[in-house]
Every structure is written in structure tokens, then in C-alpha cells.
Design a protein around this motif. Sequence first.
Motif, PDB file in Angstrom:
ATOM      1  N   UNK A 184      23.392  54.205  45.491  1.00  0.00           N
ATOM      2  CA  UNK A 184      23.296  55.046  46.656  1.00  0.00           C
ATOM      3  C   UNK A 184      23.935  56.347  47.083  1.00  0.00           C
ATOM      4  N   UNK A 185      23.624  56.846  48.064  1.00  0.00           N
ATOM      5  CA  UNK A 185      24.239  58.141  48.319  1.00  0.00           C
ATOM      6  C   UNK A 185      25.304  58.119  49.409  1.00  0.00           C
ATOM      7  N   UNK A 186      26.483  58.302  49.174  1.00  0.00           N
ATOM      8  CA  UNK A 186      27.592  58.400  50.162  1.00  0.00           C
ATOM      9  C   UNK A 186      27.043  59.383  51.333  1.00  0.00           C
ATOM     10  N   UNK A 187      27.068  59.127  52.481  1.00  0.00           N
ATOM     11  CA  UNK A 187      26.800  60.061  53.736  1.00  0.00           C
ATOM     12  C   UNK A 187      28.136  60.272  54.533  1.00  0.00           C
ATOM     13  N   UNK A 188      28.970  59.276  54.232  1.00  0.00           N
ATOM     14  CA  UNK A 188      30.438  59.683  54.842  1.00  0.00           C
ATOM     15  C   UNK A 188      31.622  59.704  53.845  1.00  0.00           C
ATOM     16  N   UNK A 189      32.484  60.497  54.090  1.00  0.00           N
ATOM     17  CA  UNK A 189      33.564  60.562  53.452  1.00  0.00           C
ATOM     18  C   UNK A 189      34.165  59.116  52.859  1.00  0.00           C
ATOM     19  N   UNK A 190      34.016  58.330  53.976  1.00  0.00           N
ATOM     20  CA  UNK A 190      34.822  56.930  53.741  1.00  0.00           C
ATOM     21  C   UNK A 190      33.962  56.044  52.723  1.00  0.00           C
ATOM     22  N   UNK A 192      32.919  57.256  49.892  1.00  0.00           N
ATOM     23  CA  UNK A 192      33.386  57.300  48.570  1.00  0.00           C
ATOM     24  C   UNK A 192      34.114  56.321  48.009  1.00  0.00           C
ATOM     25  N   UNK A 193      34.751  55.429  48.784  1.00  0.00           N
ATOM     26  CA  UNK A 193      35.634  54.430  48.209  1.00  0.00           C
ATOM     27  C   UNK A 193      34.690  53.333  47.484  1.00  0.00           C
ATOM     28  N   UNK A 194      33.468  53.290  47.701  1.00  0.00           N
ATOM     29  CA  UNK A 194      32.766  52.158  46.901  1.00  0.00           C
ATOM     30  C   UNK A 194      32.033  52.748  45.814  1.00  0.00           C
ATOM     31  N   UNK A 195      32.380  53.970  45.544  1.00  0.00           N
ATOM     32  CA  UNK A 195      31.718  54.610  44.243  1.00  0.00           C
ATOM     33  C   UNK A 195      32.537  54.802  43.311  1.00  0.00           C
ATOM     34  N   UNK A 196      31.825  54.882  41.921  1.00  0.00           N
ATOM     35  CA  UNK A 196      32.754  55.419  40.741  1.00  0.00           C
ATOM     36  C   UNK A 196      33.055  56.939  40.740  1.00  0.00           C
ATOM     37  N   UNK A 197      34.474  57.224  40.818  1.00  0.00           N
ATOM     38  CA  UNK A 197      34.846  58.571  40.914  1.00  0.00           C
ATOM     39  C   UNK A 197      35.375  59.318  39.788  1.00  0.00           C
ATOM     40  N   UNK A 198      35.123  60.544  39.558  1.00  0.00           N
ATOM     41  CA  UNK A 198      35.440  60.976  38.230  1.00  0.00           C
ATOM     42  C   UNK A 198      36.594  62.190  38.560  1.00  0.00           C
ATOM     43  N   UNK A 220      44.450  57.161  41.855  1.00  0.00           N
ATOM     44  CA  UNK A 220      44.326  55.867  41.000  1.00  0.00           C
ATOM     45  C   UNK A 220      42.792  55.237  41.409  1.00  0.00           C
ATOM     46  N   UNK A 221      42.238  55.839  42.357  1.00  0.00           N
ATOM     47  CA  UNK A 221      40.892  55.598  42.877  1.00  0.00           C
ATOM     48  C   UNK A 221      39.704  55.898  41.897  1.00  0.00           C
ATOM     49  N   UNK A 222      40.189  57.246  41.266  1.00  0.00           N
ATOM     50  CA  UNK A 222      39.167  57.629  40.123  1.00  0.00           C
ATOM     51  C   UNK A 222      38.957  56.628  38.960  1.00  0.00           C
ATOM     52  N   UNK A 223      37.727  56.111  38.716  1.00  0.00           N
ATOM     53  CA  UNK A 223      37.766  55.062  37.575  1.00  0.00           C
ATOM     54  C   UNK A 223      37.600  55.918  36.163  1.00  0.00           C
ATOM     55  N   UNK A 224      37.306  57.141  36.093  1.00  0.00           N
ATOM     56  CA  UNK A 224      37.254  58.008  34.920  1.00  0.00           C
ATOM     57  C   UNK A 224      38.242  59.093  35.165  1.00  0.00           C
ATOM     58  N   UNK A 235      30.369  63.793  32.010  1.00  0.00           N
ATOM     59  CA  UNK A 235      30.278  62.642  32.551  1.00  0.00           C
ATOM     60  C   UNK A 235      29.509  62.515  33.770  1.00  0.00           C
ATOM     61  N   UNK A 236      29.439  63.466  34.429  1.00  0.00           N
ATOM     62  CA  UNK A 236      28.757  63.586  35.765  1.00  0.00           C
ATOM     63  C   UNK A 236      27.118  63.779  35.240  1.00  0.00           C
ATOM     64  N   UNK A 237      26.750  64.690  34.484  1.00  0.00           N
ATOM     65  CA  UNK A 237      25.596  64.791  33.834  1.00  0.00           C
ATOM     66  C   UNK A 237      25.054  63.429  33.204  1.00  0.00           C
ATOM     67  N   UNK A 238      25.907  62.746  32.522  1.00  0.00           N
ATOM     68  CA  UNK A 238      25.662  61.303  31.978  1.00  0.00           C
ATOM     69  C   UNK A 238      25.455  60.284  33.173  1.00  0.00           C
ATOM     70  N   UNK A 239      25.783  60.606  34.533  1.00  0.00           N
ATOM     71  CA  UNK A 239      25.352  59.459  35.246  1.00  0.00           C
ATOM     72  C   UNK A 239      26.638  58.450  35.453  1.00  0.00           C
ATOM     73  N   UNK A 240      27.784  58.926  34.992  1.00  0.00           N
ATOM     74  CA  UNK A 240      28.912  58.086  35.083  1.00  0.00           C
ATOM     75  C   UNK A 240      29.299  57.834  36.454  1.00  0.00           C
ATOM     76  N   UNK A 241      29.557  58.935  37.315  1.00  0.00           N
ATOM     77  CA  UNK A 241      29.800  58.773  38.803  1.00  0.00           C
ATOM     78  C   UNK A 241      29.613  59.996  39.510  1.00  0.00           C
ATOM     79  N   UNK A 242      30.303  60.117  40.526  1.00  0.00           N
ATOM     80  CA  UNK A 242      30.565  61.361  41.435  1.00  0.00           C
ATOM     81  C   UNK A 242      31.880  62.050  40.958  1.00  0.00           C
TER      82      UNK A 242
END
Length: 306
Positions: A184-190, A192-198, A220-224, A235-242
Motif C-alpha cells: 500500500x501507498x502511505x498517504x500520511x506521514x504517520x 510510514x510507521x507501518x512500512x519497511x524503511x531504508x 531504529x525504525x529503519x528495517x534496512x 534496495x529501493x529499486x529492488x522493492x525492499x521498501x521506502x
Amino acid sequence: MTTAEPNWDLYRSFLAVLKEGSLSGAARTLALTQPTVGRHIDALEQALGLALFTRSQTGFIPTEAAYELEPYAATLAATSSALLRAASSMGREGEQGIHGTVRITASEVVSVEVLPPLLAKLSRSHPHIQIELAVSNKLENLLRRDADIAIRMTKPEHEALIARRIGNIELGFFAHRSYLKRRGTPLKWEELAGHTLIGVDSETAYTRAMRTRFNAPPHEAHQLRCDNDVVQLAAIRAGVGIGICQAALGQAHGSLVRVLPDQLSIQLDTWLAMHENLRNNPACSAVFSALAAGLSAYVDSQGGLL
């Protein structure tokens, strides 16, 4: 300590051992024999009256004296290289065009993603100019002539440099279409907490300031986490996360989508700099002009502000 000035070859071997940690590694780097490098280190220590390395079974361990002398030896190395580059282009402009060697320093992403087509065009226009590319996110010292031309994301402050402002390179959040379809595409800043972040692995004063400015998710919220910008982009191009990347690179990749464009836009003030002593160097002037034109076009392609 002897009164004779040590030969430059001794300092070259000293720097190689310091970098490689062993005589064998330094010998491979310098294309010398291991005994020759060993004799160079012994001769330098005798000439300086200092112990530069502690010999051990695991290699050569630098002493405090070695670390103290390292920047001076590095300055000698940079000056020697700069002298050869300058000499290579003196009196070499003629019917066959401009000759010479020019050393450019640029960040990882710019070196990998932006410079290759510019250098290809430069090669076609000036086939006799040789390029040395120092890839580093550090600010190489142009006054010490670690490089002839630098692409920097900050305004040069020293008056001895010729500097040209290229414009703003914009950074923003991007993600692969496949990732957004899956998560899914985050539409609000908040959201982002539910996404994989780089993001970065080692925070700097700059990244902390940006995180505070935009109230970004904590480190610490960045999974990669990785400090190499090229790896983050891959990693972004490979679809790892945002993750964050240059807007021009994200827009050029048809599978990437910008995320929260109205809420995150970082402008990198981009400059091209060269030592003023190189103003009349034909090779450096040609490369400086080619880079200025190519980088300006790159900035224009992503709506940067000139």
C-alpha cells in the motif's frame, strides 16, 4: 636521526604499509618485492629516528608516531600526484586536441549514477584527456590537491577555489511499484510507521538534523540500514521498501514512485569547485566546463532551481 632527507619512495612504502597492514599487502599495491618494502620502512625509521610500526605475527601495527606523520606523508603523495597531472597537460594542446590527466572527486551516487554519461560525452569531445575518479562522500581537500575538481553538496568556503553553483538536487521518498502494490501507498506521514524503511546505519549530525527537521521515524525504525548510498538506491529499486534518493534518479526509473512528495523535499545545494591555480590548465578547464554543463542539465531534468 640522520641529516639526509628521506627519499619519497620511503614515504610511499610507509603509506602503503599503513593502509594494508603488512609488507606483503604493501608490496602487491606498489608492485615491489616484500624485502624492498621492508628495507624502505627500516630506512625511514632510521632516518627519522622513530619506530613507525610494531612488528607482530598478524602484521605491522602503526605506532602513535606513524599516525602523527600520516597526514604529512599523505600531503606529499597528493602533491606528487598533482605535479604529475599538471605536467601531463603542459604544452600538450595542439592539432590532436587537449592532453592531460584530471582527477575528479564526487560522491558515490553521483559517481555511479550521474557522471558516466557525462564522462562518455567528454571522452568523445576530448579523447586525449585521462580521468581519475575518486569516489568518496568525504570532502577531498582541493587546496592540498587531493583532487583537481570536486562536485560538492555544500558551498566551498575557501577563496583559493574557483566555484560554480550548479543548483539544487532534490531528494525525496521513493519506492518500487511492486512494493507499494504489496504494502500500500502511505498517504500520511504517520503511515510510514507501518512500512519497511531504508536508511543510514551510522547517523551523522546532518542525518540527525534532517530527521529532527522533518520529524522522521527514529533511526531504529529503519528495517534496512546501510551507509552506502548506492546500496540504498539498489534496495529501493529492488522493492525492499521506502527510501530516500535523488528525485531525478527516481523519476528516471519507470518502476519507482515518489511517496509523500508534499511532505519530504530535501534540497542539496550543489557546487563544482577547482583550485584557482588550474584556471589556465587546458585539460582542467575543459573538464570543468563539461561537468558544469552536464550537471546543470541533470539538475534541470528534475526541476532543480538554478
